[in-house]
Design a protein around this motif. Structure first.
Motif, PDB file in Angstrom:
ATOM      1  N   ARG A   6      39.254  34.857  48.195  1.00 11.94           N
ATOM      2  CA  ARG A   6      39.496  36.292  48.116  1.00 11.94           C
ATOM      3  C   ARG A   6      39.158  36.973  49.433  1.00 11.94           C
ATOM      4  N   GLN A 178      43.197  45.602  48.106  1.00  9.83           N
ATOM      5  CA  GLN A 178      42.021  45.013  47.482  1.00  9.83           C
ATOM      6  C   GLN A 178      42.192  44.925  45.967  1.00  9.83           C
ATOM      7  N   TRP A 179      42.741  45.982  45.399  1.00  8.30           N
ATOM      8  CA  TRP A 179      42.968  45.983  43.953  1.00  8.30           C
ATOM      9  C   TRP A 179      43.953  44.886  43.565  1.00  8.30           C
ATOM     10  N   VAL A 180      45.038  44.762  44.355  1.00 14.39           N
ATOM     11  CA  VAL A 180      46.052  43.742  44.060  1.00 14.39           C
ATOM     12  C   VAL A 180      45.463  42.341  44.209  1.00 14.39           C
ATOM     13  N   ARG A 182      42.269  41.445  43.963  1.00 13.85           N
ATOM     14  CA  ARG A 182      41.354  41.174  42.844  1.00 13.85           C
ATOM     15  C   ARG A 182      42.116  40.896  41.560  1.00 13.85           C
ATOM     16  N   ARG A 183      43.159  41.664  41.320  1.00 12.51           N
ATOM     17  CA  ARG A 183      43.934  41.462  40.098  1.00 12.51           C
ATOM     18  C   ARG A 183      44.667  40.123  40.140  1.00 12.51           C
ATOM     19  N   SER A 184      45.179  39.754  41.323  1.00 14.21           N
ATOM     20  CA  SER A 184      45.921  38.501  41.433  1.00 14.21           C
ATOM     21  C   SER A 184      45.009  37.287  41.290  1.00 14.21           C
ATOM     22  N   ALA A 186      42.118  37.353  39.637  1.00 14.91           N
ATOM     23  CA  ALA A 186      41.309  37.427  38.422  1.00 14.91           C
ATOM     24  C   ALA A 186      41.404  36.164  37.567  1.00 14.91           C
ATOM     25  N   ASP A 189      38.702  33.820  38.482  1.00 18.36           N
ATOM     26  CA  ASP A 189      37.399  34.178  37.919  1.00 18.36           C
ATOM     27  C   ASP A 189      37.317  33.758  36.457  1.00 18.36           C
ATOM     28  N   THR A 190      38.421  33.964  35.739  1.00 13.27           N
ATOM     29  CA  THR A 190      38.456  33.541  34.337  1.00 13.27           C
ATOM     30  C   THR A 190      38.281  32.026  34.224  1.00 13.27           C
TER      31      THR A 190
END
Length: 456
Positions: A6, A178-180, A182-184, A186, A189-190
């Motif tokens: 990231r 940054q939002w994209v 983190r969302r991409s 994610a 992380d799961t």
């Protein structure tokens, strides 16, 4: 996290966008400056043509400038607007705005119109346009100049405003980026959370509801996990069948060795008895080792206090002649990410050893800190310091007069090693006998999950 995907992705995108925005700002500034200078040149060329039109005179007479047709900006001293007219064989006329100064003639090239930057009065920087004309058979050269300070001030203001706008856009885009990112990412992380849950024993497999780039890897991991589990189960089943078959044959051999017919041959009888006993020990040892090497499913969880209570009840019966007091200092909500058979093997050997050597008291406690500690201690005679390092050696027996084969602590050591732990021996400061400490990774201990917290 150093070198995190990231971080590297976000940093790479941020650097690329900042460089692109900076390049765009620079190129836009150059384009705006060229546009303004082109407009300035057009205005100067119109002024030169107006000055040419203001040149008049009698036929055959030298050309004269009609002052009434000259703009007011050329009359005000140092106004920033200047001209000079050089007539071949005639007058050399300069604007009143130059006061006592003059415009230097640039190099006369072949071009009819030329532009350049030149120095003006009072340190002004001028944009100079030089044009060649023919009027009434006379060669006329007109120089028209304008101060660049206003244009440059406007450019600076434009650069400042456009730079602020660019910074605002960059900040907005970086925030969206940054939002994209983190969302991409994610799903990773799961996936990490699922792997941790798998290690803790809260799951039996990983979800495959992930992006197409990750799903095949997770699916392959699940397939490999299932294959290893099936192989381990088949190995254990096969070894169980083999043990049953061999033990049956050993029982027959033992019966033969103890039969009256063999009593007449005591030496042969003893050799057969010793051989069958050695075979029995070898089979049990290799079965235990194979079970350890086969591994267990990572989702297996065992209740530590429940296992200890069951073993305490059994050992109290087995060692009924000394009636040991087995104290358990274990929280009721602790579970271990360990196979139930391995936990029973671990605790059973340690508690049985403590009961065999104690006078009347045995204590099992759990300490949680940097790692998980299972502490088993007794009030027996303990062990000589020089023998502590040899306690877990296969076949070692501290007292040859006591029954046993010296394999229990060796099995415990193999078990603890297989789970990434360590075994420590020492005197018990509380009970005075031997203290055995099993160090296990802290991640293996967790509070008992609620039923809805366990996912298949």
């Amino acid at each position: 996290m150093k070198n995190a995907l990231r971080t590297r992705l976000a940093a790479g995108l941020a650097i690329s966008f900042v460089m692109l925005a900076g390049l765009q700002w620079l190129l836009a500034g150059i384009a705006i400056e060229r546009l303004l200078k082109a407009q300035l040149a057009q205005r100067l060329e119109r002024d030169a043509e107006n000055l040419l039109a203001a040149l008049d005179g009698e036929a055959g007479a030298p050309l004269k400038l009609d002052d009434a047709r000259v703009g007011g900006e050329y009359r005000q001293p140092f106004s920033g607007h200047y001209f000079r007219i050089v007539i071949d064989g005639g007058d050399d006329i300069s604007s009143r705005s130059l006061w006592d100064g003059t415009l230097a003639l640039p190099f006369a090239g072949s071009e009819r119109i030329a532009q350049s930057e030149a120095a003006g009065p009072q340190g002004q920087s001028l944009w100079l346009l030089s044009a060649h004309y023919e009027k009434r058979g006379q060669s006329v050269r007109i120089l028209v100049a304008e101060d660049l300070s206003a244009l440059r001030a406007g450019l600076r203001e434009w650069h400042l405003l456009y730079g602020l706008l660019t910074l605002a856009v960059v900040a907005l885009v970086l925030a969206v980026q940054q939002w994209v990112v983190r969302r991409s990412l994610a799903p990773l992380d799961t996936l990490r959370a699922q792997m941790q849950a798998l290690e803790r024993g809260e799951r039996e497999r990983l979800d495959v509801a992930l992006p197409d780039e990750i799903a095949p890897l997770v699916d392959q991991f699940n397939t490999l996990l299932g294959m290893l589990l099936r192989r381990s189960q088949r190995s254990r089943d096969a070894l169980g069948n083999l043990a049953h078959a061999l033990k049956t044959r050993l029982a027959v051999l033992l019966q033969v060795a103890e039969s009256p017919a063999m009593a007449a041959h005591p030496e042969l009888q003893q050799r057969m008895t010793d051989s069958t006993e050695l075979m029995r020990r070898a089979i049990e040892r290799e079965l235990r080792r194979a079970r350890l090497m086969g591994g267990t499913h990572p989702a297996r969880r065992s209740d530590l206090r429940d296992a200890a209570e069951r073993l305490a009840g059994t050992l109290a019966i087995l060692h009924g002649e000394r009636s040991p007091d087995i104290a358990l200092d274990i929280a009721a909500d602790i579970t271990l990410a360990m196979d139930a058979e391995d936990l029973m093997e671990l605790l059973g050997n340690l508690m049985d050893n403590a009961c065999a050597w104690c006078r009347s008291r045995v204590r099992l406690s759990v300490e949680r800190g940097g790692d998980l500690k299972l502490v088993i201690e007794d009030d027996g005679p303990g062990c000589a310091p020089e023998q502590l390092e040899s306690l877990s050696a296969r076949g070692f027996r501290a007292d040859e007069t006591k029954p046993g084969h010296g394999l229990g602590l060796s099995i415990v050591r193999d078990l603890v090693d297989s789970y990434g732990g360590a075994l420590e021996f020492g005197p018990s400061p509380v009970l005075g006998g031997l203290r055995v400490t099993v160090h296990l990774p802290s991640r293996m201990a967790l509070d008992a999950p609620s039923p809805e917290g366990v996912r298949p």
